[in-house]
Design a protein around this motif. Structure first.
Motif, PDB file in Angstrom:
ATOM      1  N   MET A 232       0.875  -1.163   0.000  1.00 55.54           N
ATOM      2  CA  MET A 232       0.000   0.000   0.000  1.00 55.54           C
ATOM      3  C   MET A 232       0.916   1.216   0.000  1.00 55.54           C
ATOM      4  SD  MET A 232      -2.758  -1.625  -0.039  1.00 55.54           S
ATOM      5  CE  MET A 232      -3.973  -0.345   0.116  1.00 55.54           C
TER       6      MET A 232
ATOM      7  N   LYS B 297      -5.725   3.959   2.442  1.00 52.47           N
ATOM      8  CA  LYS B 297      -5.066   2.654   2.311  1.00 52.47           C
ATOM      9  C   LYS B 297      -5.723   1.604   3.210  1.00 52.47           C
ATOM     10  CE  LYS B 297      -1.086   4.314   3.538  1.00 52.47           C
ATOM     11  NZ  LYS B 297      -1.504   5.705   3.800  1.00 52.47           N
ATOM     12  N   SER B 298      -5.820   1.912   4.494  1.00 55.76           N
ATOM     13  CA  SER B 298      -6.398   0.960   5.452  1.00 55.76           C
ATOM     14  C   SER B 298      -7.880   0.734   5.182  1.00 55.76           C
ATOM     15  CB  SER B 298      -6.196   1.454   6.880  1.00 55.76           C
ATOM     16  OG  SER B 298      -4.813   1.572   7.162  1.00 55.76           O
TER      17      SER B 298
ATOM     18  N   ILE C 118      -8.157  -1.758   2.458  1.00 60.44           N
ATOM     19  CA  ILE C 118      -7.867  -3.091   2.989  1.00 60.44           C
ATOM     20  C   ILE C 118      -9.096  -3.662   3.679  1.00 60.44           C
ATOM     21  CG2 ILE C 118      -6.536  -4.313   4.775  1.00 60.44           C
ATOM     22  CD1 ILE C 118      -4.161  -2.430   4.013  1.00 60.44           C
TER      23      ILE C 118
ATOM     24  N   LEU D 160      -8.998  -7.769   3.640  1.00 58.65           N
ATOM     25  CA  LEU D 160      -7.600  -8.201   3.597  1.00 58.65           C
ATOM     26  C   LEU D 160      -6.857  -8.010   4.920  1.00 58.65           C
ATOM     27  CD1 LEU D 160      -6.656  -6.838   0.054  1.00 58.65           C
ATOM     28  CD2 LEU D 160      -7.125  -9.211   0.714  1.00 58.65           C
ATOM     29  N   GLU D 161      -7.581  -7.704   6.002  1.00 62.36           N
ATOM     30  CA  GLU D 161      -6.920  -7.453   7.289  1.00 62.36           C
ATOM     31  C   GLU D 161      -6.070  -8.630   7.749  1.00 62.36           C
ATOM     32  OE1 GLU D 161     -10.283  -7.071   6.843  1.00 62.36           O
ATOM     33  OE2 GLU D 161     -11.027  -5.408   8.049  1.00 62.36           O
TER      34      GLU D 161
ATOM     35  N   TYR E  44      -4.309 -10.586   6.150  1.00 63.64           N
ATOM     36  CA  TYR E  44      -3.080 -10.719   5.364  1.00 63.64           C
ATOM     37  C   TYR E  44      -2.151  -9.525   5.529  1.00 63.64           C
ATOM     38  CZ  TYR E  44      -6.271 -14.020   3.258  1.00 63.64           C
ATOM     39  OH  TYR E  44      -7.181 -15.025   3.080  1.00 63.64           O
ATOM     40  N   THR E  45      -2.560  -8.560   6.360  1.00 64.96           N
ATOM     41  CA  THR E  45      -1.908  -7.255   6.413  1.00 64.96           C
ATOM     42  C   THR E  45      -0.968  -7.101   7.598  1.00 64.96           C
ATOM     43  OG1 THR E  45      -3.812  -6.271   5.303  1.00 64.96           O
ATOM     44  CG2 THR E  45      -2.350  -4.762   6.487  1.00 64.96           C
TER      45      THR E  45
ATOM     46  N   GLU F 279       1.022  -3.924   9.431  1.00 66.95           N
ATOM     47  CA  GLU F 279       0.967  -2.461   9.482  1.00 66.95           C
ATOM     48  C   GLU F 279       1.909  -1.954  10.573  1.00 66.95           C
ATOM     49  OE1 GLU F 279      -2.159   1.181  10.303  1.00 66.95           O
ATOM     50  OE2 GLU F 279      -2.911  -0.861  10.291  1.00 66.95           O
TER      51      GLU F 279
ATOM     52  N   VAL G  63       0.032  -8.210   2.551  1.00 66.53           N
ATOM     53  CA  VAL G  63      -0.247  -6.802   2.289  1.00 66.53           C
ATOM     54  C   VAL G  63       0.545  -6.004   3.315  1.00 66.53           C
ATOM     55  CG1 VAL G  63      -2.025  -5.009   2.180  1.00 66.53           C
ATOM     56  CG2 VAL G  63      -2.586  -7.374   1.524  1.00 66.53           C
ATOM     57  N   LEU G  64       1.307  -5.016   2.854  1.00 60.99           N
ATOM     58  CA  LEU G  64       2.045  -4.130   3.756  1.00 60.99           C
ATOM     59  C   LEU G  64       1.413  -2.753   3.718  1.00 60.99           C
ATOM     60  CD1 LEU G  64       5.874  -4.789   3.476  1.00 60.99           C
ATOM     61  CD2 LEU G  64       4.410  -4.992   5.456  1.00 60.99           C
ATOM     62  N   ASP G  65       0.895  -2.325   4.865  1.00 61.20           N
ATOM     63  CA  ASP G  65       0.198  -1.051   4.961  1.00 61.20           C
ATOM     64  C   ASP G  65       1.109  -0.016   5.609  1.00 61.20           C
ATOM     65  OD1 ASP G  65      -1.654   0.978   5.077  1.00 61.20           O
ATOM     66  OD2 ASP G  65      -2.996  -0.027   6.481  1.00 61.20           O
TER      67      ASP G  65
END
Length: 129
Positions: A7, A15-16, A19, A24-25, A27-28, A30, A77-79
Motif C-alpha cells: 500500500m 489505504k487501510s 484493505i 484483507l486485514e 493478510y496485512t 501495518e 499486504v504491507l500497509d
C-alpha cells in the motif's frame, strides 16, 4: 501465492480503508500496529499520539513477520506510506530470496481530502499536517 501488495500513499489517503473494504486485514502487516504492541498511545500537548520512539524495533518486528510469512509463501499486504525508495528498498532482498512478485496500490486521494480525513481521525491516529 508469493505476492506482496504494498500500500502506498499519504496518511489518511484510504489505504487501510481499502484493505478493510476488500477483507484483507488477515493478510496485512501495518507498522502502527507494531508500534502499539511496543508502547501504548502517549499523551502530549496536542493530545494522544502513537509514539515514533520505538520506530526501529517496530520495523524490525514487522520485517521479521514479513520474512516468516514470505518463507511460507503467503500472500502479504504491507500497509505503510512507502513514499520513499528507501522504504521500498528494505524489501528487495526478501523479494528476491523468496521469489515474490510485488504490486502497489495507491489510492487516488487529493491532499485536501487527506487533510480532511486526518482531522476526523481518532486522536492517536491523527498525524501532524
Amino acid at each position: 501465492m508469493r505476492t506482496l501488495l504494498l500500500m502506498r500513499g499519504a496518511p489518511a489517503s484510504g489505504k487501510s480503508h481499502w484493505i478493510r473494504d476488500n477483507n484483507l486485514e488477515a493478510y496485512t502487516l501495518e507498522a502502527d500496529h507494531f508500534r502499539m504492541l511496543l508502547r501504548s498511545p502517549s499523551l502530549g500537548e496536542s493530545g494522544w499520539y502513537i509514539s515514533q520512539e520505538d520506530n526501529g524495533p517496530a520495523w524490525e518486528l514487522l520485517l521479521d513477520c514479513l520474512e516468516k510469512r514470505m518463507s511460507n509463501g503467503d500472500f502479504v499486504v504491507l500497509d505503510a506510506t512507502h513514499t520513499t525508495s528507501k522504504a521500498v528498498n528494505a524489501y528487495k532482498e526478501l523479494l528476491n530470496k523468496y521469489k515474490y512478485t510485488v504490486y502497489y496500490y495507491e489510492p487516488d486521494t487529493s491532499l485536501e481530502e487527506c487533510l480532511a480525513r486526518n482531522a476526523t481521525r481518532t486522536d492517536y491516529k491523527r498525524v501532524p499536517e
